[in-house]
Enzyme design. Structure first.
Site, short mmCIF file in Angstrom:
data_model
loop_
_atom_site.label_atom_id
_atom_site.label_comp_id
_atom_site.label_asym_id
_atom_site.label_seq_id
_atom_site.Cartn_x
_atom_site.Cartn_y
_atom_site.Cartn_z
N SER A 1 -77.66 46.88 -9.60
CA SER A 1 -76.70 46.31 -8.66
C SER A 1 -75.43 45.91 -9.41
CB SER A 1 -77.33 45.14 -7.92
OG SER A 1 -76.57 44.78 -6.79
N ASP B 1 -79.48 51.55 1.34
CA ASP B 1 -79.08 50.33 0.63
C ASP B 1 -78.04 49.55 1.44
OD1 ASP B 1 -78.28 48.38 -1.21
OD2 ASP B 1 -78.68 49.72 -2.90
N HIS C 1 -81.91 48.59 -1.05
CA HIS C 1 -81.49 47.97 -2.30
C HIS C 1 -82.67 47.62 -3.21
CE1 HIS C 1 -78.23 46.31 -4.64
NE2 HIS C 1 -78.86 45.16 -4.79
#
Length: 716
Positions: free
Chosen positions: A567, A652, A687
């Site tokens: 991320s 995501d 995610h």
């Protein structure tokens, strides 16, 4: 105090891989050609500056464009072909990691009202079973939800919140089956086990009951930005369209949350931006109550609250960069001038969290990177400090749901100590170990050692680093492979904790390092401020400088350094390999946030508006110029890059899949080396990757196999 992730071709590829024999797999892999993405120039002009994005076409908000899906599948196929010779190693690693996990396992029960709640895992089940009992021992366990049954037939499943009404008649729970963090709330009759007709869609997943058991509060999300911004009150037996809008957040830089006071008298609406926060209160006993602001919101003012009798305790940065604790009478809220100091500000210590009990205040702080916990008797004001043996550890307070507890529940772990659950007497500080996470097999904590050291960065800052290694596999002579992890954003601190998965690397001679770089709060709030907005490059420089120092000090071989981040940590990986690619043999970037400028210029992309105070707003030229100077996608150069493994999820909600997709396509065009560049998209995940406790291990096994194979290539 309460609290950014074509099928036919794939089928043919899978069939072809099965037909390959081990003898010809490697030679076949060498001949596989990487996908070449089409270039369609797309101009973006702002501040008199024009950028050309040749891969902007990869953005498809509907995730249905055949051209885009075909490209992602082609990359998946290419990655599978290039890694086909590692399948046996991947399976070995997967079985290793799985074998350390107890198939039958129970969580430690936590008291909430009249019941003790816990979960149990059984056999090869991927998901927990939620249960409760009237006593800690669980003599009369009642199954509340079997998540395995809920997840049947779903490619992805996430349970958000489970909340039972105060009258114990209805259970509400939220679920996400797409991995976009858009939850649907369902209601279940506790007596019959039947689902009620009420269904609430497009929520954040949070649920807070009113005290009459006939209504609850939830947060509605915007389907485009995925921002939770409206708080609704739902009455049982009515349709969602009839729900009452209680609060609407007009400022798109704020997140909205909901919680409940420990004495159940108030519902909190939490307003949270990067540099400002606040709370509004709703009377939990009044089904028609309107929210009341605790104090007017101010730019730069952050605070959270905890109710205790007729007082509120306020953890705040008011005139205190590292926070202090204040108190105010319930009948004097509305003006911060009424706040009285309880714990003063300390320039070298970050006050992080508190827990309140009838007669005690527990507060958690961090000094020079180390967590400290103190227990204060509210009658005598005497403080006692808890002590622990590890020089670097992680400690969380959890499950302290009741004011009348006589003990504190906490979770403790270190790089060598598996997760341990304790009850600590609030008077004597005696610790009772309730459970230590079992690690099956031949694990012995004494075989491993952990160190905390400080590295001097290029500007003189002292960067904390936590290390762990297996004693009989480590020599401080610069021969060990080194795995370095970092994050460094949003003030999130990567505390040192145990991982049974990590043993698969340590037992093969790896040294594992966490670089506690700026952008976290490891050394207090100033450490965070010095790693965001116009100071963001400190984050990347710290990581590179830690790598150089660890190699110089003999903790790792200079040609055997591997790095991983996800991320915002994926942004870190992208910036680092643009700056110093020669330092790393291999890099794994998971769901990487790499197209910083384009994303932060587009307020229709989820989370963008909430993060201007983190990255800066590129609509302002100073921020645009600065962000452009480090944006991994924009700063790709004609140079050699390390071997790269990049992963993402099609759905995501935090970092959109097209960021890493475009990044990989541009890297393929620019890089001047023959190193691996592999890109894998989970087509049914978001995610956090795939769901399920064992299924997730396969992604870890893939990453570890990728790194271990790079080491083996040196021998071949």
């Amino acid at each position: 105090m309460y609290r950014r992730q074509a099928l036919y071709i794939a089928f043919l590829g899978a069939a072809f891989l099965q037909a390959c024999s081990p003898a010809n797999q490697s030679s076949h892999s060498d001949s596989v050609k990487a996908p070449v993405a089409e270039k369609i120039p797309y101009e973006m002009t702002i501040h008199g500056h024009t950028r050309i994005d040749n891969y902007y076409w990869m953005r498809d908000d509907e995730r249905k464009d055949p051209k885009v899906l075909s490209y992602l599948e082609a990359e998946n196929e290419y990655a599978a072909q290039k890694l086909v010779h590692t399948e046996e190693l991947q399976q070995t690693l997967f079985e290793e990691m799985k074998s350390r996990i107890a198939k039958d396992d129970n969580s430690v029960p936590t008291r909430d009202g009249e019941y003790f709640y816990s979960t149990k895992m059984r056999g090869d089940n991927e998901y927990p079973i939620y249960v409760r009992s009237t006593d800690f021992e669980g003599t009369d366990k009642q199954v509340l939800l079997d998540v395995n049954k809920l997840a049947e037939g779903e490619d992805y499943y996430s349970l958000g919140t489970l909340a039972i009404s105060p009258d114990d008649k209805v259970m509400a729970y939220s679920e996400d089956t797409v991995s976009r963090r858009m939850y649907q709330i369902k209601l279940k009759d506790m007596e019959t086990g039947e689902l009620l007709p009420d269904q609430i869609k497009d929520t954040s997943g949070s649920i807070v009951w009113g005290n009459d058991g006939q209504h609850f509060y939830y947060i509605k999300k915007d389907p485009q930005t995925l921002l939770g911004y409206q708080v609704y009150r739902h009455t049982l037996g009515t349709k969602q369209q009839e729900d009452e809008l209680v609060y609407e957040e007009k400022d798109t830089t704020f997140y909205t949350g909901i919680a409940k006071s420990k004495d159940d008298s108030k519902v909190y609406i939490i307003h949270d931006a990067t540099e400002s926060s606040g709370v509004s209160l709703i009377d939990a006993n009044d089904p028609n109550a309107k929210p009341v602001e605790f104090v007017p919101r101010e730019d730069g003012l952050e605070y959270s609250i905890a109710k205790h009798g007729s007082d509120y305790y306020v953890l705040t940065n008011l005139d205190a960069v590292n926070f202090r604790l204040m108190r105010v009478r319930a009948n004097q809220i509305g003006d911060k001038k009424n706040w009285e100091e309880v714990i003063p500000h300390k320039a070298d210590t970050r006050l992080e969290d508190i827990e309140l009990f009838d007669e005690h205040l527990v507060y958690k702080q961090r000094q020079r990177g180390q967590t400290q916990v103190f227990i204060r008797n509210l009658d005598t004001n005497n403080d006692q400090q808890l002590t622990f043996r590890d020089q670097a550890y992680t400690l969380y307070l959890y499950g302290n749901n009741e004011l009348d507890n006589d003990s504190l529940r906490l979770y403790y772990t270190s790089m060598t100590t598996p997760g341990s659950h304790y009850d600590v007497s609030l008077d004597s500080l005696d610790k009772t170990l309730l459970k230590q996470q079992p690690v099956l097999g031949d694990f012995d904590a004494e075989n491993y050692a952990s160190e905390r050291l400080f590295v001097t960065a290029r500007d003189g800052a002292e960067v904390p680093v936590t290390l762990v290694y297996r004693k009989d596999k480590f020599n401080k002579d610069g021969t060990n492979p080194l795995y370095q992890y970092g994050y460094g954003s949003y003030g999130s601190t990567s505390d040192p904790s145990f991982s049974s998965n990590r043993l698969s690397l340590l037992d093969r001679g790896f040294v594992f390092a966490i670089a506690h770089i700026r952008g976290s709060q490891m050394l207090g709030r100033p450490w965070y401020e010095d790693g965001k907005k116009l100071n963001k490059k400190n984050t990347f420089n710290d990581f590179v400088d830690v790598t150089k120092a660890l190699v110089e000090q003999g903790y790792g071989a200079k040609d055997k350094v591997f790095a991983m981040g996800g991320s915002a940590g994926g942004l870190l990986m992208g910036a680092v390999i643009n700056q110093a690619p020669e330092l790393y043999r291999g890099v794994a970037a998971h769901v990487p946030f790499v197209d910083v400028v384009t994303t932060m210029l587009d307020e229709s992309i989820p989370l963008t508006t909430n993060e201007f105070d983190e990255w800066g707003n590129p609509k302002e030229k100073p921020y645009y110029d600065y962000m452009l100077s480090y944006s991994p996608y924009d700063q790709i150069k004609k140079q050699d890059y390390p071997n790269l493994l990049v992963t993402t999820g099609l759905h995501d909600s935090q970092v959109q899949y097209f960021e890493p997709a475009k990044w990989v396509a541009k890297l393929r065009d620019y890089k001047t080396d023959d190193n691996l560049l592999l890109f894998k998209t989970e087509m049914e995940a978001g995610h956090g990757g795939v769901s399920g406790r064992f299924a997730r291990l396969k992604n870890t096994a893939l990453e570890y196999a990728f790194f271990l194979d790079l080491l083996e290539k040196e021998k071949r």
